[in-house]
Design a protein around this motif. Sequence first.
Motif, PDB file in Angstrom:
ATOM      1  N   GLY A 208     -32.724 -19.781  34.807  1.00 27.51           N
ATOM      2  CA  GLY A 208     -31.914 -20.465  33.746  1.00 27.51           C
ATOM      3  C   GLY A 208     -33.222 -21.492  33.062  1.00 27.51           C
ATOM      4  N   THR A 209     -32.691 -21.419  31.729  1.00 30.70           N
ATOM      5  CA  THR A 209     -33.464 -22.289  30.688  1.00 30.70           C
ATOM      6  C   THR A 209     -33.501 -23.662  30.853  1.00 30.70           C
ATOM      7  OG1 THR A 209     -31.752 -22.310  29.194  1.00 30.70           O
ATOM      8  CG2 THR A 209     -32.640 -20.434  28.975  1.00 30.70           C
ATOM      9  N   LEU A 210     -34.489 -24.522  30.356  1.00 31.84           N
ATOM     10  CA  LEU A 210     -34.425 -25.818  30.499  1.00 31.84           C
ATOM     11  C   LEU A 210     -33.051 -26.487  29.962  1.00 31.84           C
ATOM     12  CD1 LEU A 210     -36.138 -28.256  30.740  1.00 31.84           C
ATOM     13  CD2 LEU A 210     -36.702 -28.156  28.349  1.00 31.84           C
ATOM     14  N   ASP A 211     -32.260 -25.786  29.134  1.00 33.27           N
ATOM     15  CA  ASP A 211     -30.940 -26.404  28.856  1.00 33.27           C
ATOM     16  C   ASP A 211     -29.987 -26.193  30.028  1.00 33.27           C
ATOM     17  OD1 ASP A 211     -31.672 -27.238  26.371  1.00 33.27           O
ATOM     18  OD2 ASP A 211     -30.942 -25.607  25.319  1.00 33.27           O
ATOM     19  N   GLN A 212     -30.069 -24.973  30.511  1.00 30.21           N
ATOM     20  CA  GLN A 212     -29.288 -24.755  31.814  1.00 30.21           C
ATOM     21  C   GLN A 212     -29.423 -25.628  33.027  1.00 30.21           C
ATOM     22  OE1 GLN A 212     -29.958 -20.412  31.363  1.00 30.21           O
ATOM     23  NE2 GLN A 212     -28.309 -20.198  30.006  1.00 30.21           N
ATOM     24  N   ILE A 213     -30.719 -25.804  33.425  1.00 34.28           N
ATOM     25  CA  ILE A 213     -31.220 -26.307  34.746  1.00 34.28           C
ATOM     26  C   ILE A 213     -31.139 -27.808  34.442  1.00 34.28           C
ATOM     27  CG2 ILE A 213     -32.661 -26.408  36.751  1.00 34.28           C
ATOM     28  CD1 ILE A 213     -31.181 -23.545  36.336  1.00 34.28           C
ATOM     29  N   ASP A 214     -30.200 -28.576  35.002  1.00 35.37           N
ATOM     30  CA  ASP A 214     -30.356 -30.013  34.646  1.00 35.37           C
ATOM     31  C   ASP A 214     -31.289 -30.583  35.865  1.00 35.37           C
ATOM     32  OD1 ASP A 214     -29.125 -30.233  37.243  1.00 35.37           O
ATOM     33  OD2 ASP A 214     -27.178 -30.560  36.272  1.00 35.37           O
ATOM     34  N   GLU A 215     -31.605 -31.870  35.778  1.00 41.78           N
ATOM     35  CA  GLU A 215     -32.585 -32.621  36.522  1.00 41.78           C
ATOM     36  C   GLU A 215     -32.155 -32.632  37.759  1.00 41.78           C
ATOM     37  OE1 GLU A 215     -34.370 -37.167  37.401  1.00 41.78           O
ATOM     38  OE2 GLU A 215     -33.435 -36.625  35.494  1.00 41.78           O
ATOM     39  N   ALA A 216     -30.793 -32.574  38.338  1.00 36.68           N
ATOM     40  CA  ALA A 216     -30.397 -32.839  39.685  1.00 36.68           C
ATOM     41  C   ALA A 216     -30.595 -31.380  40.325  1.00 36.68           C
ATOM     42  CB  ALA A 216     -28.951 -33.174  39.720  1.00 36.68           C
ATOM     43  N   ARG A 217     -30.507 -30.328  39.704  1.00 34.96           N
ATOM     44  CA  ARG A 217     -30.457 -28.949  40.157  1.00 34.96           C
ATOM     45  C   ARG A 217     -31.873 -28.866  40.508  1.00 34.96           C
ATOM     46  NH1 ARG A 217     -28.176 -23.369  37.504  1.00 34.96           N
ATOM     47  NH2 ARG A 217     -28.184 -22.085  39.406  1.00 34.96           N
ATOM     48  N   TRP A 218     -32.845 -29.299  39.430  1.00 33.52           N
ATOM     49  CA  TRP A 218     -34.219 -28.706  39.288  1.00 33.52           C
ATOM     50  C   TRP A 218     -34.846 -29.418  40.546  1.00 33.52           C
ATOM     51  CZ3 TRP A 218     -36.801 -27.214  34.457  1.00 33.52           C
ATOM     52  CH2 TRP A 218     -38.205 -27.138  34.580  1.00 33.52           C
ATOM     53  N   ARG A 219     -34.446 -30.780  40.791  1.00 35.82           N
ATOM     54  CA  ARG A 219     -35.194 -31.641  42.025  1.00 35.82           C
ATOM     55  C   ARG A 219     -34.763 -31.063  43.323  1.00 35.82           C
ATOM     56  NH1 ARG A 219     -37.490 -36.519  40.895  1.00 35.82           N
ATOM     57  NH2 ARG A 219     -37.453 -37.300  38.942  1.00 35.82           N
ATOM     58  N   GLU A 220     -33.438 -30.452  43.383  1.00 31.84           N
ATOM     59  CA  GLU A 220     -32.919 -29.936  44.635  1.00 31.84           C
ATOM     60  C   GLU A 220     -33.874 -28.720  45.035  1.00 31.84           C
ATOM     61  OE1 GLU A 220     -28.811 -28.044  46.476  1.00 31.84           O
ATOM     62  OE2 GLU A 220     -29.137 -28.426  44.532  1.00 31.84           O
ATOM     63  N   ALA A 221     -33.832 -27.912  44.059  1.00 29.06           N
ATOM     64  CA  ALA A 221     -34.813 -26.607  44.154  1.00 29.06           C
ATOM     65  C   ALA A 221     -36.210 -26.953  44.528  1.00 29.06           C
ATOM     66  CB  ALA A 221     -34.724 -25.724  43.164  1.00 29.06           C
ATOM     67  N   TRP A 222     -36.851 -27.938  43.848  1.00 24.08           N
ATOM     68  CA  TRP A 222     -38.221 -28.393  44.201  1.00 24.08           C
ATOM     69  C   TRP A 222     -38.416 -28.969  45.659  1.00 24.08           C
ATOM     70  CZ3 TRP A 222     -42.187 -29.680  39.649  1.00 24.08           C
ATOM     71  CH2 TRP A 222     -42.119 -28.507  38.904  1.00 24.08           C
ATOM     72  N   ASP A 223     -37.265 -29.802  46.028  1.00 24.30           N
ATOM     73  CA  ASP A 223     -37.358 -30.590  47.176  1.00 24.30           C
ATOM     74  C   ASP A 223     -37.701 -29.408  48.200  1.00 24.30           C
ATOM     75  OD1 ASP A 223     -37.515 -33.022  46.179  1.00 24.30           O
ATOM     76  OD2 ASP A 223     -35.010 -33.484  46.770  1.00 24.30           O
ATOM     77  N   LEU A 224     -36.945 -28.341  48.109  1.00 27.01           N
ATOM     78  CA  LEU A 224     -37.256 -27.370  49.201  1.00 27.01           C
ATOM     79  C   LEU A 224     -38.295 -26.625  49.052  1.00 27.01           C
ATOM     80  CD1 LEU A 224     -36.144 -25.668  51.852  1.00 27.01           C
ATOM     81  CD2 LEU A 224     -34.736 -24.370  50.248  1.00 27.01           C
ATOM     82  N   LYS A 225     -38.479 -25.798  48.084  1.00 25.51           N
ATOM     83  CA  LYS A 225     -39.830 -24.802  47.769  1.00 25.51           C
ATOM     84  C   LYS A 225     -41.159 -25.596  47.613  1.00 25.51           C
ATOM     85  CE  LYS A 225     -41.387 -20.675  45.809  1.00 25.51           C
ATOM     86  NZ  LYS A 225     -41.268 -19.483  45.317  1.00 25.51           N
TER      87      LYS A 225
END
Length: 261
Positions: free
Chosen positions: A95-112
């Motif tokens: 997704g683009t910056l507009d499509q990936i909001d902060e919550a989704r971004w943080r959730e993904a980074w918390d795991l990987k």
Amino acid sequence: MDLNLKNKTVLITGGSRGIGFACAEVFAQEGANLHLVSIDPDRLAEARRILELTYHRPVTTSAVDLSDSASIATVAADCPLPDILVNNAGAIPAGTLDQIDEARWREAWDLKIFGYINMTRDYYARFRERGYGTIVNVIGLAGENPDSAYVAGSTGNAAMMAFTKAMGGASLQDNIRIAGVNPGAVLTDRIATMLRHVAGETLGDADRWEELLENLPLKRAATPRETADAVAFLASDRASYISGTILTVDGGHASNNSSFK
């Protein structure tokens, strides 16, 4: 080539499917003992059943969510001192910056991202105290070939490349090797989902995702095994002078500047 992995203990995160499971198969074929980590206990149980039945190697498991750093204590209790750690768990959404909001971004980074960092922090200390160990991080091609349509993954993978190089550049002083693998497109469920997203955005039909593979080397994605073989080599004594290095396994995709688009 004998990789000298017989009876070594290998801890693989995200080990119940995809690249992680392919890694488990390669290490089992080489005679290693396995500890697999995944959030899904049913998938773990099935992976363990298949591996033990097929390769006759012992397999233990931890069903935990590595996006929660407290879970690492559970993994460490279950597998306190492996010979090799393969960090593989995590899928960052397209997704683009507009499509990936902060919550989704943080959730993904918390795991990987933080999952890899926190696992490395814990096991590096254990390896250093014992006197040796190897860590292989499965990262991703977008770290060296960034794409605005995969901005969270591109940014995260670039960070993990820097982390791997920084840690691996000094780790041999502790008799620890740290290296990384950057797979290109690998035909896993996750990549198929990502390609469906891209096909929907660029071709107007998610079901046309296989057409996007035409631009890849050999007109196909890699198999999980092709990545897993590279991981096993880097984890083995045959790669004893390799640390702080990222091995790209993409059929030359990044070098020819092609893309899925």
